[in-house]
Write a protein that holds these residues in place. Structure first.
Motif, PDB file in Angstrom:
ATOM      1  N   TYR A  51     -40.067 -11.068  37.751  1.00 20.58           N
ATOM      2  CA  TYR A  51     -39.684  -9.880  36.967  1.00 20.58           C
ATOM      3  C   TYR A  51     -40.609  -8.697  37.224  1.00 20.58           C
ATOM      4  CZ  TYR A  51     -36.885 -13.351  34.546  1.00 20.58           C
ATOM      5  OH  TYR A  51     -36.011 -14.354  34.257  1.00 20.58           O
ATOM      6  N   CYS A  52     -41.938  -8.944  37.167  1.00 17.04           N
ATOM      7  CA  CYS A  52     -42.863  -7.822  37.317  1.00 17.04           C
ATOM      8  C   CYS A  52     -43.726  -7.939  38.569  1.00 17.04           C
ATOM      9  CB  CYS A  52     -43.720  -7.670  36.059  1.00 17.04           C
ATOM     10  SG  CYS A  52     -44.854  -9.052  35.784  1.00 17.04           S
ATOM     11  N   CYS A  59     -44.625 -13.261  39.690  1.00 19.51           N
ATOM     12  CA  CYS A  59     -43.581 -13.242  38.679  1.00 19.51           C
ATOM     13  C   CYS A  59     -42.341 -12.563  39.258  1.00 19.51           C
ATOM     14  CB  CYS A  59     -44.074 -12.458  37.461  1.00 19.51           C
ATOM     15  SG  CYS A  59     -42.780 -12.051  36.295  1.00 19.51           S
ATOM     16  N   GLY A  68     -48.021 -10.966  32.240  1.00 22.53           N
ATOM     17  CA  GLY A  68     -47.817  -9.549  32.559  1.00 22.53           C
ATOM     18  C   GLY A  68     -46.674  -8.957  31.774  1.00 22.53           C
ATOM     19  N   CYS A  69     -45.476  -9.610  31.836  1.00 19.68           N
ATOM     20  CA  CYS A  69     -44.302  -9.040  31.173  1.00 19.68           C
ATOM     21  C   CYS A  69     -43.836  -9.885  29.989  1.00 19.68           C
ATOM     22  CB  CYS A  69     -43.162  -8.860  32.180  1.00 19.68           C
ATOM     23  SG  CYS A  69     -42.588 -10.406  32.916  1.00 19.68           S
ATOM     24  N   CYS A  90     -45.066 -15.446  31.539  1.00 17.00           N
ATOM     25  CA  CYS A  90     -45.818 -14.489  32.361  1.00 17.00           C
ATOM     26  C   CYS A  90     -46.719 -13.662  31.439  1.00 17.00           C
ATOM     27  CB  CYS A  90     -44.860 -13.565  33.104  1.00 17.00           C
ATOM     28  SG  CYS A  90     -45.678 -12.180  33.913  1.00 17.00           S
TER      29      CYS A  90
END
Ligand SMILES: [Zn+2]
Length: 132
Positions: free
Chosen positions: A19-20, A17, A5-6, A3
């Protein structure tokens, strides 16, 4: 797939995602292009020079695929803001009219409540209509 992003390792499938909650369509595009070019590069390299060619080809393919994937996803991302700008501009032109309409309604309300006289209402209304 990673990802962007994270930075966590995430499954390829899905819209965001886990997670984020970041929209991962860009990452998917980079990943897909990267894999395709790595395979093409590896295949071409193998045809040219067996195992060493495969490694070199796959490496070159991955680099080209990565660059193209990032370019493709960034150009795809840069489009939505342009689309959003146009409605904002046309919306900015509307308030002038709706503000006048709101003031006329407000004026009618003041008269209905007896806060202004018929003469004041008429005078103010004419002034507002002149501004339109
Ligand atoms: Zn993430």
């Amino acid at each position: 797939m990673r990802c962007s992003g994270c930075g966590k390792d995430i499954p390829f499938n899905g819209q965001v995602c886990p997670y984020c909650q970041r929209d991962k369509s860009g990452d998917q595009m980079i990943h897909s292009v990267l894999v395709v070019f790595t395979l093409i590069g590896g295949g071409v390299g193998y045809l040219l020079n067996d195992f060493i060619g495969f490694l070199v080809g796959a490496f070159a393919g991955a680099i080209i695929g990565g660059i193209l994937g990032v370019a493709a996803s960034s150009s795809a991302k840069s489009k939505p803001p342009e689309v959003r700008v146009a409605p904002d501009n046309s919306a900015a032109a509307v308030p002038t009219q709706s503000r006048s309409a709101a003031r006329l309604l407000e004026l009618d309300e003041l008269k209905a409540k007896g806060l202004i006289s018929e003469a004041e209402w008429s005078e103010k209304r004419n002034a507002l209509l002149r501004d339109l």
